[in-house]
Every structure is written in C-alpha cells, then in structure tokens.
Design a protein around this motif. Structure first.
Motif, mmCIF file in Angstrom:
data_model
loop_
_atom_site.group_PDB
_atom_site.id
_atom_site.type_symbol
_atom_site.label_atom_id
_atom_site.label_comp_id
_atom_site.label_asym_id
_atom_site.label_seq_id
_atom_site.Cartn_x
_atom_site.Cartn_y
_atom_site.Cartn_z
ATOM 1 N N ASP A 10 0.829 -1.206 0.000
ATOM 2 C CA ASP A 10 0.000 0.000 0.000
ATOM 3 C C ASP A 10 0.863 1.256 0.000
ATOM 4 O O ASP A 10 0.534 2.254 -0.652
ATOM 5 N N ALA A 11 1.976 1.222 0.740
ATOM 6 C CA ALA A 11 2.870 2.383 0.790
ATOM 7 C C ALA A 11 3.512 2.637 -0.572
ATOM 8 O O ALA A 11 3.609 3.786 -1.023
ATOM 9 N N ILE A 12 3.949 1.567 -1.221
ATOM 10 C CA ILE A 12 4.510 1.702 -2.563
ATOM 11 C C ILE A 12 3.448 2.223 -3.522
ATOM 12 O O ILE A 12 3.706 3.113 -4.344
ATOM 13 N N ALA A 13 2.242 1.673 -3.404
ATOM 14 C CA ALA A 13 1.148 2.103 -4.271
ATOM 15 C C ALA A 13 0.826 3.576 -4.063
ATOM 16 O O ALA A 13 0.573 4.311 -5.024
ATOM 17 N N ILE A 38 -6.346 8.211 -1.733
ATOM 18 C CA ILE A 38 -7.087 7.537 -2.806
ATOM 19 C C ILE A 38 -7.299 6.066 -2.451
ATOM 20 O O ILE A 38 -8.403 5.532 -2.596
ATOM 21 N N LEU A 39 -6.244 5.420 -1.976
ATOM 22 C CA LEU A 39 -6.365 4.013 -1.566
ATOM 23 C C LEU A 39 -7.349 3.872 -0.409
ATOM 24 O O LEU A 39 -8.191 2.969 -0.394
ATOM 25 N N GLY A 40 -7.224 4.760 0.574
ATOM 26 C CA GLY A 40 -8.124 4.691 1.725
ATOM 27 C C GLY A 40 -9.555 4.985 1.353
ATOM 28 O O GLY A 40 -10.487 4.360 1.892
ATOM 29 N N LEU A 41 -9.748 5.918 0.418
ATOM 30 C CA LEU A 41 -11.095 6.288 0.001
ATOM 31 C C LEU A 41 -11.791 5.122 -0.694
ATOM 32 O O LEU A 41 -12.992 4.890 -0.491
ATOM 33 N N LYS A 67 -7.590 -1.749 -6.474
ATOM 34 C CA LYS A 67 -6.296 -1.153 -6.133
ATOM 35 C C LYS A 67 -5.227 -1.569 -7.143
ATOM 36 O O LYS A 67 -4.411 -0.753 -7.577
ATOM 37 N N GLY A 68 -5.248 -2.845 -7.523
ATOM 38 C CA GLY A 68 -4.284 -3.330 -8.508
ATOM 39 C C GLY A 68 -4.434 -2.635 -9.838
ATOM 40 O O GLY A 68 -3.434 -2.249 -10.470
#
Length: 321
Positions: A253-256, A281-284, A303-304
């Motif tokens: 997730d951090a890399i993303a 964005i990931l959290g949303l 996410k992917g």
C-alpha cells in the motif's frame, strides 16, 4: 515547433503534478453520490484516522524511492515496533517501563533494522529488493517471537488517548500524520539533505563524483523509513493491542501510494503532498466500498488496476516529456 514542444512539456508536467489531486477529487464526488454517509464529519475523520499510519509509513517509503530504492520491510518493522512498544509498556506481569524510555528503546531497535538494511544496500551494494525482503521476513518473525503470536493490550493511558481521542475534533493520529507530511515536505524542498536524496535517485554517479557521500545518504533514508515505521505501528494499534499481524501488506500500500502520487520507481521524482493524495485515494476506495458493504476482495482488484494505470501514465508522461 519549439514553442509547441515547450507547451507540450508544460502540459505533461502539469498532468503529472495535478493528476493525483484530480483523481482524488473525482473519487470524492463519486463517493458522495454513492453513499449519503460519505461526507459526514464522522466518516471523514474515520477515513483519515484509519489511514494515518499508512500516510506516515508512505512518507518513509517516498524517501527511499526517491533514491531509486524500495523498502519491502516497512509493514513488518511497523508490526515489530508495535509489539516491542506494547511489551515494554505491559503492566500485567511487571511494572512496565515508563512511556518515554519504552518509546526511545523501540525507536533504537527499529533503527537497528533500518541501519542494517541501509548498510547492506549502500555499502555492500546488495539489491534493495532482496535485502528488504529478507528484513521483512526477519522483522515479522521477531515480532511473533516476542509476542508468542498473541495480542498484547496497551495499558498506557497516554497511548490509548493518542489513538482514540481528538483535539478540536481532529484525531491526534491525524494531526501527527499531517505534521510528518509537512516536515518531510520541508526537508525535501528547503534542505541540502533533501536535494541530495532526489539527486541520488536521478543520477547517483554524478552526485558521487561531485564529492557527496552518497552511501551515507542512501543508508540514512532506510533508517528514516524505519523510524517512521515506529509511529505507523503505534497508529495501527488503534484497536488497543499490539499485534504481530498488523500492517500485513502495508509495504504494498505504501509503494502504491507513492506510485499513484506520481513518484518514479527509478528515483528522483515524487512529492510528499502527492504521496499523501495517493494514500488517501487508496483509503477512500476501501472506505466507500465498506459503506456500500462490498467485500474486501474486489477492493484488492480495484487497487491493482489503479496501480497499473498510474504506472502506465508515468510511462506516457516520460515519453511525452
């Protein structure tokens, strides 16, 4: 033709810089239509609090990526830090250590992981992927050994307050995450250290030939990443326990977050503000799908897809630039 080329480059740079903000705004608008509960103050603060740990860890990841490296160990070091910290504070079997010494010892042990990783990468010229993969396994294993694969309750009231209470309605963890983003932004923008970190990612050989000790700077970013993992691990212990299983997959997730924010995996490019937007964005995505009662598995697929699109856009921007 020259003016057109310059204009095209400016447009490309603007797209690269403002695309994360545009995507975040678009997702907010869509989410507000999909769920009437999305724009409530409680949900917004829950979204920020749930992703505070990711935001902090992503700042450390960004520093590593700017040098052209990668750190797969951040999730495990965060879990290790949380287990060590809660174990030192545990008053069930003894008096437990005071808060400040427990925190400082946790930081010291986590920095040892970061220093070892950074030394092998910077001075022994080992591949960051291999070294941090080994560190990921080792740190998680040590966390399980310390905790005996059990959860450790947080008995310190100050830590419990930090993870649950608010200041003027804003969770303390969110305030700390915001401060970390600001500090990292100031470091990268106004200090020679930040400029050297970005320069190393752009062209390490040139920086070395100019007399800069690049090895020391490369080692330092892994130590900084480990340091921020301490805060991330404590934030992710918001359920009131230290657990060796927390932050599992956090490194991805951090890399993303960095990639979605426009950071280049080859180094030299990326900003804390855009990385913050990538994390949000990931959290949303997770938040709105939870409000809509969608299972977690489709979230991983989405996410992917977003990560792949972000990387494709980066490649397009480089060609246009």
């Amino acid at each position: 033709m020259g003016k057109q080329s310059i204009t095209a480059k400016k447009i490309t740079a603007a797209l690269r810089d403002y695309l994360p903000a545009a995507v975040l705004l678009l997702l907010v608008i869509i989410s507000s239509f999909l769920s009437s509960n999305f724009l409530t103050a409680q949900n917004i603060f829950n979204l920020l609090r749930q992703n505070a740990g990711l935001i902090v860890i992503s700042m450390g990841m960004l520093m590593v990526i700017l040098t052209g490296g990668i750190d797969l160990s951040v999730g495990s070091i965060a879990a290790f830090s949380a287990v060590v910290f809660t174990t030192l504070l545990d008053t069930r079997t003894s008096d437990g250590m005071p808060l400040v010494p427990a925190f400082l010892l946790t930081v010291l042990l986590s920095l040892c992981f970061g220093a070892a990783v950074g030394f092998l990468i910077a001075y022994q010229k080992m591949a960051p992927f291999v070294v941090t993969l080994a560190s990921m396994t080792a740190a998680r294993g040590v966390a399980y050994m310390i905790s005996h694969a059990k959860t450790i309750p947080i008995t310190n009231e100050i830590v419990t307050t930090f993870n649950k209470d608010r200041l003027f309605g804003v969770p303390y963890s969110v305030i700390l995450a915001g401060l970390v983003v600001i500090i990292v932004s100031l470091i990268l923008r106004y200090t020679s250290y930040g400029r050297y970190v970005k320069a190393i990612g752009s062209n390490e050989n040139s920086v070395r030939l100019s007399g800069i000790r690049t090895n020391l700077y490369v080692m330092s970013v892994y130590m900084l990443s480990a340091f921020l993992c301490v805060f991330g691990g404590i934030m992710e212990s918001r359920t009131g326990v230290g657990d060796a299983r927390i932050c599992d997959g956090m490194e991805l997730d951090a890399i993303a977050a960095c990639v979605i924010g426009g950071a280049s995996l080859s180094g030299g490019r990326g900003t804390p503000v855009n990385t913050l937007m990538g994390a949000l964005i990931l959290g949303l995505i997770s938040n709105i799908m939870a409000l809509m009662k969608v299972a977690s598995y489709p979230q991983q697929v989405i996410k992917g897809i977003i990560i792949i699109v972000a990387v494709l856009l980066q490649g397009h921007n480089r060609k246009e630039g």
